[in-house]
Design a protein around this motif. Structure first.
Motif, PDB file in Angstrom:
ATOM      1  N   MET A  72      83.825 -62.977  82.768  1.00 28.56           N
ATOM      2  CA  MET A  72      83.293 -61.660  83.125  1.00 28.56           C
ATOM      3  C   MET A  72      81.954 -61.452  82.429  1.00 28.56           C
ATOM      4  O   MET A  72      81.863 -61.543  81.209  1.00 28.56           O
ATOM      5  CB  MET A  72      84.269 -60.556  82.701  1.00 28.56           C
ATOM      6  N   ILE A  73      80.931 -61.219  83.211  1.00 26.87           N
ATOM      7  CA  ILE A  73      79.627 -60.952  82.624  1.00 26.87           C
ATOM      8  C   ILE A  73      79.338 -59.462  82.709  1.00 26.87           C
ATOM      9  O   ILE A  73      79.824 -58.769  83.614  1.00 26.87           O
ATOM     10  CB  ILE A  73      78.512 -61.773  83.306  1.00 26.87           C
ATOM     11  N   ARG A  74      78.541 -58.992  81.752  1.00 30.67           N
ATOM     12  CA  ARG A  74      78.193 -57.580  81.715  1.00 30.67           C
ATOM     13  C   ARG A  74      76.680 -57.432  81.782  1.00 30.67           C
ATOM     14  O   ARG A  74      75.936 -58.188  81.151  1.00 30.67           O
ATOM     15  CB  ARG A  74      78.716 -56.912  80.440  1.00 30.67           C
ATOM     16  N   SER A  75      76.258 -56.433  82.534  1.00 26.69           N
ATOM     17  CA  SER A  75      74.845 -56.110  82.574  1.00 26.69           C
ATOM     18  C   SER A  75      74.441 -55.452  81.260  1.00 26.69           C
ATOM     19  O   SER A  75      75.283 -54.950  80.513  1.00 26.69           O
ATOM     20  CB  SER A  75      74.565 -55.177  83.754  1.00 26.69           C
ATOM     21  N   MET A  76      73.145 -55.439  80.976  1.00 27.56           N
ATOM     22  CA  MET A  76      72.669 -54.728  79.794  1.00 27.56           C
ATOM     23  C   MET A  76      72.203 -53.319  80.135  1.00 27.56           C
ATOM     24  O   MET A  76      71.713 -52.593  79.269  1.00 27.56           O
ATOM     25  CB  MET A  76      71.538 -55.515  79.122  1.00 27.56           C
ATOM     26  N   THR A  77      72.346 -52.925  81.391  1.00 26.08           N
ATOM     27  CA  THR A  77      71.941 -51.581  81.811  1.00 26.08           C
ATOM     28  C   THR A  77      73.178 -50.707  81.974  1.00 26.08           C
ATOM     29  O   THR A  77      74.109 -51.071  82.690  1.00 26.08           O
ATOM     30  CB  THR A  77      71.173 -51.633  83.138  1.00 26.08           C
ATOM     31  N   GLY A  78      73.190 -49.572  81.293  1.00 26.96           N
ATOM     32  CA  GLY A  78      74.348 -48.690  81.391  1.00 26.96           C
ATOM     33  C   GLY A  78      74.069 -47.326  80.792  1.00 26.96           C
ATOM     34  O   GLY A  78      73.048 -47.102  80.135  1.00 26.96           O
ATOM     35  N   PHE A  79      75.008 -46.415  81.034  1.00 30.19           N
ATOM     36  CA  PHE A  79      74.887 -45.052  80.509  1.00 30.19           C
ATOM     37  C   PHE A  79      76.279 -44.521  80.209  1.00 30.19           C
ATOM     38  O   PHE A  79      77.234 -44.771  80.953  1.00 30.19           O
ATOM     39  CB  PHE A  79      74.195 -44.134  81.528  1.00 30.19           C
ATOM     40  N   GLY A  80      76.375 -43.809  79.099  1.00 30.03           N
ATOM     41  CA  GLY A  80      77.636 -43.162  78.738  1.00 30.03           C
ATOM     42  C   GLY A  80      77.360 -41.893  77.963  1.00 30.03           C
ATOM     43  O   GLY A  80      76.359 -41.789  77.250  1.00 30.03           O
ATOM     44  N   ASP A  81      78.223 -40.908  78.111  1.00 34.37           N
ATOM     45  CA  ASP A  81      78.046 -39.664  77.373  1.00 34.37           C
ATOM     46  C   ASP A  81      79.399 -39.103  76.968  1.00 34.37           C
ATOM     47  O   ASP A  81      80.443 -39.481  77.499  1.00 34.37           O
ATOM     48  CB  ASP A  81      77.262 -38.638  78.189  1.00 34.37           C
ATOM     49  N   ALA A  82      79.371 -38.199  76.023  1.00 32.79           N
ATOM     50  CA  ALA A  82      80.585 -37.550  75.544  1.00 32.79           C
ATOM     51  C   ALA A  82      80.177 -36.262  74.844  1.00 32.79           C
ATOM     52  O   ALA A  82      79.056 -36.135  74.340  1.00 32.79           O
ATOM     53  CB  ALA A  82      81.366 -38.460  74.596  1.00 32.79           C
ATOM     54  N   GLY A 126      83.401 -24.413  65.664  1.00 32.46           N
ATOM     55  CA  GLY A 126      82.347 -23.598  66.259  1.00 32.46           C
ATOM     56  C   GLY A 126      81.036 -24.311  66.503  1.00 32.46           C
ATOM     57  O   GLY A 126      80.043 -23.678  66.867  1.00 32.46           O
ATOM     58  N   VAL A 127      80.991 -25.637  66.326  1.00 27.21           N
ATOM     59  CA  VAL A 127      79.765 -26.407  66.557  1.00 27.21           C
ATOM     60  C   VAL A 127      79.988 -27.339  67.740  1.00 27.21           C
ATOM     61  O   VAL A 127      80.951 -28.103  67.758  1.00 27.21           O
ATOM     62  CB  VAL A 127      79.360 -27.221  65.312  1.00 27.21           C
ATOM     63  N   HIS A 128      79.101 -27.259  68.728  1.00 32.60           N
ATOM     64  CA  HIS A 128      79.207 -28.095  69.930  1.00 32.60           C
ATOM     65  C   HIS A 128      78.299 -29.317  69.770  1.00 32.60           C
ATOM     66  O   HIS A 128      77.119 -29.194  69.444  1.00 32.60           O
ATOM     67  CB  HIS A 128      78.783 -27.307  71.169  1.00 32.60           C
ATOM     68  N   TYR A 129      78.859 -30.495  70.005  1.00 31.58           N
ATOM     69  CA  TYR A 129      78.111 -31.750  69.897  1.00 31.58           C
ATOM     70  C   TYR A 129      78.066 -32.424  71.270  1.00 31.58           C
ATOM     71  O   TYR A 129      79.070 -32.449  71.995  1.00 31.58           O
ATOM     72  CB  TYR A 129      78.768 -32.711  68.906  1.00 31.58           C
ATOM     73  N   ALA A 130      76.914 -32.975  71.610  1.00 34.55           N
ATOM     74  CA  ALA A 130      76.756 -33.744  72.847  1.00 34.55           C
ATOM     75  C   ALA A 130      76.023 -35.037  72.516  1.00 34.55           C
ATOM     76  O   ALA A 130      74.989 -35.023  71.828  1.00 34.55           O
ATOM     77  CB  ALA A 130      75.983 -32.939  73.884  1.00 34.55           C
ATOM     78  N   LEU A 131      76.555 -36.171  72.995  1.00 36.92           N
ATOM     79  CA  LEU A 131      75.976 -37.490  72.699  1.00 36.92           C
ATOM     80  C   LEU A 131      75.765 -38.245  74.004  1.00 36.92           C
ATOM     81  O   LEU A 131      76.681 -38.341  74.827  1.00 36.92           O
ATOM     82  CB  LEU A 131      76.887 -38.268  71.760  1.00 36.92           C
ATOM     83  N   GLU A 132      74.566 -38.777  74.197  1.00 39.78           N
ATOM     84  CA  GLU A 132      74.233 -39.605  75.360  1.00 39.78           C
ATOM     85  C   GLU A 132      73.773 -40.975  74.876  1.00 39.78           C
ATOM     86  O   GLU A 132      73.048 -41.071  73.876  1.00 39.78           O
ATOM     87  CB  GLU A 132      73.129 -38.965  76.195  1.00 39.78           C
ATOM     88  N   LEU A 133      74.202 -42.004  75.590  1.00 40.24           N
ATOM     89  CA  LEU A 133      73.870 -43.379  75.204  1.00 40.24           C
ATOM     90  C   LEU A 133      73.368 -44.136  76.429  1.00 40.24           C
ATOM     91  O   LEU A 133      74.071 -44.231  77.437  1.00 40.24           O
ATOM     92  CB  LEU A 133      75.098 -44.070  74.619  1.00 40.24           C
ATOM     93  N   ARG A 134      72.158 -44.648  76.327  1.00 39.32           N
ATOM     94  CA  ARG A 134      71.548 -45.429  77.406  1.00 39.32           C
ATOM     95  C   ARG A 134      71.224 -46.828  76.898  1.00 39.32           C
ATOM     96  O   ARG A 134      70.828 -46.993  75.755  1.00 39.32           O
ATOM     97  CB  ARG A 134      70.268 -44.757  77.911  1.00 39.32           C
ATOM     98  N   SER A 135      71.372 -47.807  77.775  1.00 37.69           N
ATOM     99  CA  SER A 135      71.067 -49.191  77.386  1.00 37.69           C
ATOM    100  C   SER A 135      70.208 -49.863  78.450  1.00 37.69           C
ATOM    101  O   SER A 135      70.382 -49.627  79.647  1.00 37.69           O
ATOM    102  CB  SER A 135      72.359 -49.988  77.178  1.00 37.69           C
ATOM    103  N   LEU A 136      69.277 -50.678  77.985  1.00 37.19           N
ATOM    104  CA  LEU A 136      68.413 -51.479  78.843  1.00 37.19           C
ATOM    105  C   LEU A 136      68.390 -52.901  78.299  1.00 37.19           C
ATOM    106  O   LEU A 136      68.872 -53.168  77.196  1.00 37.19           O
ATOM    107  CB  LEU A 136      66.993 -50.903  78.874  1.00 37.19           C
ATOM    108  N   ASN A 137      67.810 -53.821  79.074  1.00 38.73           N
ATOM    109  CA  ASN A 137      67.825 -55.216  78.651  1.00 38.73           C
ATOM    110  C   ASN A 137      66.836 -55.464  77.523  1.00 38.73           C
ATOM    111  O   ASN A 137      65.763 -54.863  77.449  1.00 38.73           O
ATOM    112  CB  ASN A 137      67.526 -56.140  79.836  1.00 38.73           C
TER     113      ASN A 137
END
Length: 298
Positions: A1-11, A17-28
């Motif tokens: 199984m090969i994986r690309s280096m391009t992707g996106f994930g968030d959570a 009482g503190v709101h956290y948002a995290l975004e993760l982007r990947s490129l080659n």
């Protein structure tokens, strides 16, 4: 199984009482590179988050963006009573020296802008302590989503690589079959040319001398080893693409593509046959497309 280096994930998540948002982007990228953007209050967690990311991926260029929003109660600043009283005492002293008619007024609201008067409800250490656990959990979730996208794109890359691999194998088999015919055709052409020249000169050439010349040509244009190695590289390429584990294979695929191109160039330099030359041009074109695709394989 090969994986690309391009992707996106968030959570995203909320705690105390503190709101956290995290975004993760990947490129080659040939190597691991991480860029993390986050609020200054929690900038001390950058090294920990980068280390956690590095353990979950192998190579690529990653951009992590973290946003933090506090509720009104948590965002409210605290007035430093000691600081503002110190300012007031100093101002009263100055006022008593220059204002005999009591014409100078002190605006308390202006004092709030002075250094040290307004302070965060919590210091940075407390904010980081609360954020550490939740951000690490959010990073794990974002990595899972990003890798899911990378796997999906990796499947498309694998299909495309296999298509080019099949094409190269077909052309290599054609070259292999053609190579055995080229020697016979060279023998026939050489015999015909020698016969024409010898007829004019009324001379003759022995079959042994002719076979020596053919043998020299056959040895000089022999591409059997290059064809064998090319087929071997293609078999290895298929095995790597079909692997079930998640180990990175991008560098290995890039090396195989370079080796395939080296064998193709050697075959092209040894062969004087137009049919083989055309086939090798098509092979080299397919190898170039493989080289482009594997640049995005982890």
């Amino acid at each position: 199984m090969i994986r690309s280096m391009t992707g996106f994930g968030d959570a995203a998540g909320e705690i105390d009482g503190v709101h956290y948002a995290l975004e993760l982007r990947s490129l080659n990228n040939k190597y691991f590179k991480a860029v993390i953007r986050m609020p200054e209050q929690i900038a001390g967690l950058e090294a920990e988050l980068e280390s956690a990311l590095r353990k979950s991926v192998h190579r690529g260029s990653f951009t992590m963006t973290i946003k933090m929003r506090m509720s009104d109660a948590n965002a409210a600043s605290r007035v430093n009573d000691e600081a503002i009283l110190a300012y007031l005492d100093h101002l009263e002293t100055i006022k008593s020296k220059i204002d005999d008619n009591n014409s100078v007024h002190i605006d308390l609201t202006q004092l709030l802008a002075l250094p040290g008067v307004l302070q965060p409800a919590e210091d940075d250490e407390t904010i980081m302590a609360k954020a550490r656990g939740v951000l690490k959990d959010l990073l794990k979730d974002a990595i899972v989503k990003m890798n899911q996208m990378r796997v999906v794109e990796g499947e498309s890359l694998a299909a495309d690589l296999m298509k080019h691999r099949t094409f190269i194998l077909e052309r290599t088999e054609q070259v292999k079959q053609r190579a055995s015919v080229v020697i016979e055709e060279y023998h026939d052409r050489l015999r015909s040319r020698v016969d024409q020249l010898m007829a004019r000169a009324e001379l003759s050439v022995g079959e042994g001398d002719l076979m020596k010349e053919v043998a020299v040509y056959a040895d000089r244009s022999d591409i059997s080893e290059e064809i064998t190695r090319t087929i071997g590289h293609l078999d290895q390429l298929e095995q790597i693409i079909g692997r079930d584990d998640a180990e990175p294979v991008g560098r290995t695929l890039d090396f195989l593509a370079q080796e395939l191109l080296r064998e193709a160039n050697t075959i092209a330099s040894k062969s004087n046959d137009a049919t083989i030359s055309r086939a090798i041009v098509e092979v080299k074109s397919a190898i170039d497309r493989i080289k482009e695709q594997v640049q995005n394989v982890e």
